[in-house]
Write a protein that holds these residues in place. Structure first.
Motif, mmCIF file in Angstrom:
data_model
loop_
_atom_site.group_PDB
_atom_site.id
_atom_site.type_symbol
_atom_site.label_atom_id
_atom_site.label_comp_id
_atom_site.label_asym_id
_atom_site.label_seq_id
_atom_site.Cartn_x
_atom_site.Cartn_y
_atom_site.Cartn_z
ATOM 1 N N HIS A 81 0.834 -1.203 0.000
ATOM 2 C CA HIS A 81 0.000 0.000 0.000
ATOM 3 C C HIS A 81 0.870 1.254 0.000
ATOM 4 N N ALA A 82 1.976 1.208 0.768
ATOM 5 C CA ALA A 82 2.891 2.351 0.773
ATOM 6 C C ALA A 82 3.550 2.541 -0.586
ATOM 7 N N ALA A 83 3.668 1.442 -1.348
ATOM 8 C CA ALA A 83 4.252 1.535 -2.695
ATOM 9 C C ALA A 83 3.216 1.893 -3.756
ATOM 10 N N GLY A 84 1.961 2.082 -3.338
ATOM 11 C CA GLY A 84 0.924 2.487 -4.277
ATOM 12 C C GLY A 84 0.081 1.365 -4.827
ATOM 13 N N LEU A 85 0.098 0.190 -4.179
ATOM 14 C CA LEU A 85 -0.685 -0.953 -4.653
ATOM 15 C C LEU A 85 -1.950 -1.094 -3.812
ATOM 16 N N ASP A 86 -3.066 -1.265 -4.473
ATOM 17 C CA ASP A 86 -4.357 -1.432 -3.802
ATOM 18 C C ASP A 86 -4.932 -2.795 -4.191
ATOM 19 N N ILE A 87 -4.516 -3.822 -3.464
ATOM 20 C CA ILE A 87 -4.909 -5.201 -3.749
ATOM 21 C C ILE A 87 -5.524 -5.781 -2.473
ATOM 22 N N PRO A 88 -6.619 -6.517 -2.580
ATOM 23 C CA PRO A 88 -7.267 -7.068 -1.380
ATOM 24 C C PRO A 88 -6.341 -7.994 -0.593
ATOM 25 N N LEU A 89 -6.564 -8.040 0.717
ATOM 26 C CA LEU A 89 -5.723 -8.845 1.603
ATOM 27 C C LEU A 89 -5.711 -10.327 1.231
ATOM 28 N N PRO A 90 -6.853 -10.949 0.862
ATOM 29 C CA PRO A 90 -6.791 -12.380 0.517
ATOM 30 C C PRO A 90 -5.780 -12.705 -0.574
ATOM 31 N N TYR A 91 -5.582 -11.796 -1.507
ATOM 32 C CA TYR A 91 -4.607 -12.055 -2.567
ATOM 33 C C TYR A 91 -3.193 -12.064 -2.005
ATOM 34 N N TRP A 92 -2.910 -11.170 -1.070
ATOM 35 C CA TRP A 92 -1.585 -11.148 -0.437
ATOM 36 C C TRP A 92 -1.346 -12.436 0.338
ATOM 37 N N ILE A 93 -2.381 -12.937 1.030
ATOM 38 C CA ILE A 93 -2.240 -14.186 1.785
ATOM 39 C C ILE A 93 -1.967 -15.345 0.831
ATOM 40 N N ARG A 94 -2.709 -15.387 -0.257
ATOM 41 C CA ARG A 94 -2.505 -16.446 -1.250
ATOM 42 C C ARG A 94 -1.099 -16.393 -1.824
ATOM 43 N N ALA A 95 -0.630 -15.201 -2.155
ATOM 44 C CA ALA A 95 0.715 -15.060 -2.714
ATOM 45 C C ALA A 95 1.777 -15.457 -1.701
ATOM 46 N N THR A 96 1.552 -15.143 -0.422
ATOM 47 C CA THR A 96 2.528 -15.486 0.613
ATOM 48 C C THR A 96 2.624 -16.987 0.787
ATOM 49 N N TYR A 97 1.497 -17.675 0.837
ATOM 50 C CA TYR A 97 1.514 -19.138 0.949
ATOM 51 C C TYR A 97 2.236 -19.761 -0.252
ATOM 52 N N SER A 98 1.932 -19.289 -1.440
ATOM 53 C CA SER A 98 2.564 -19.834 -2.645
ATOM 54 C C SER A 98 4.069 -19.586 -2.643
ATOM 55 N N ALA A 99 4.468 -18.401 -2.222
ATOM 56 C CA ALA A 99 5.894 -18.076 -2.199
ATOM 57 C C ALA A 99 6.637 -18.932 -1.176
ATOM 58 N N LEU A 100 6.023 -19.157 -0.013
ATOM 59 C CA LEU A 100 6.677 -19.989 0.998
ATOM 60 C C LEU A 100 6.817 -21.422 0.509
ATOM 61 N N PHE A 101 5.801 -21.909 -0.186
ATOM 62 C CA PHE A 101 5.896 -23.267 -0.723
ATOM 63 C C PHE A 101 6.990 -23.355 -1.782
ATOM 64 N N ALA A 102 7.026 -22.386 -2.683
ATOM 65 C CA ALA A 102 8.056 -22.389 -3.721
ATOM 66 C C ALA A 102 9.442 -22.212 -3.128
ATOM 67 N N GLY A 103 9.529 -21.498 -2.002
ATOM 68 C CA GLY A 103 10.814 -21.294 -1.358
ATOM 69 C C GLY A 103 11.425 -22.556 -0.786
ATOM 70 N N GLN A 104 10.621 -23.618 -0.612
ATOM 71 C CA GLN A 104 11.168 -24.889 -0.155
ATOM 72 C C GLN A 104 11.983 -25.582 -1.238
ATOM 73 N N ILE A 105 11.773 -25.181 -2.497
ATOM 74 C CA ILE A 105 12.456 -25.826 -3.622
ATOM 75 C C ILE A 105 13.408 -24.867 -4.314
ATOM 76 N N LEU A 106 12.962 -23.630 -4.526
ATOM 77 C CA LEU A 106 13.801 -22.644 -5.202
ATOM 78 C C LEU A 106 14.908 -22.161 -4.265
ATOM 79 N N PRO A 107 15.960 -21.542 -4.805
ATOM 80 C CA PRO A 107 17.105 -21.140 -3.978
ATOM 81 C C PRO A 107 16.746 -20.103 -2.916
ATOM 82 N N ALA A 108 16.875 -20.513 -1.660
ATOM 83 C CA ALA A 108 16.760 -19.634 -0.496
ATOM 84 C C ALA A 108 15.589 -18.668 -0.605
ATOM 85 N N GLY A 109 15.784 -17.448 -0.073
ATOM 86 C CA GLY A 109 14.694 -16.481 -0.092
ATOM 87 C C GLY A 109 14.528 -15.786 -1.425
#
Length: 216
Positions: A81-109
């Protein structure tokens, strides 16, 4: 007949083939990621560890873990939001779960951050905004970790190896130095002179944008 308005063209009939192909692609990718994760994990060691585990404590540990990911997504949403993005919270939660799952296979953070940026670009966010939100989220996460270390380290300081003691001292100093650099960016004449649009100036612009968002 004269004066008769033209009939509207019939709406094109869309088949569900595209939707099925998209779903099939997601399933194939998910299955591949699960297979790769199953191949990486040492199941013998997992079984040996679980044999001596306290299942009540494991269940209790799942409670803060289940709360941590939505809270992390909420923190990232504030940065977005501070960067100017107006996206609903559920989308951020979905993206966070997906990123954490992908982070188990892809290199580090780096892999997890790449997935997060990709999710924002899918929602038509600008590359600048996506990268800015992830950088701010990382900075805030490191600052929060340093604050927690300040409270917990005195309790275990004597038990830490010398290398960890050195890292525990250098990490807060590094965070403090990074914050000072962000605060002092406009006072660096060379950077301020070259700030602006253009491929060679994007990193300078990004640094100034992160600073402005943090101070806003």
């Amino acid at each position: 007949m004269e004066g008769r308005s033209p009939e509207p063209e019939p709406a094109p009939v869309t088949s569900g083939r595209h939707g099925w192909l998209k779903l099939a692609g997601k399933l194939v990718i998910s299955a591949g990621l699960f297979a790769a994760l199953a191949f990486i994990v040492d199941w013998t060691e997992v079984a040996s560890t679980m044999r001596y585990a306290n299942y009540w404590l494991l269940a209790l540990a799942m409670v803060p873990l289940a709360m941590a990911i939505p809270l992390a997504a909420w923190r990232w949403r504030l940065c977005g939001h501070a960067a100017g993005l107006d996206i609903p919270l559920p989308y951020w939660i979905r993206a966070t779960y997906s990123a954490l799952f992908a982070g188990q296979i892809l290199p580090a953070g780096v892999g997890a951050d790449a997935v997060r940026i990709g999710y924002l670009l899918y929602r038509k966010a600008k590359v600048f905004q996506a990268i800015q939100s992830v950088i701010m989220d990382r900075l805030i996460g490191v600052v929060g970790m340093v604050v927690m270390m300040a409270y917990g380290l005195p309790l275990i300081w004597c038990r830490l190896p010398h290398l960890l003691q050195m890292l525990a001292v250098l990490l807060p100093l590094g965070v403090f130095a990074a914050l000072v650099v962000l605060w002092a960016l406009p006072r660096v004449g060379l950077l301020a002179r070259y700030a602006g649009e253009g491929k060679r100036k994007r990193l300078i612009d990004l640094a100034f944008s992160v600073r402005a968002s943090i101070l806003s």
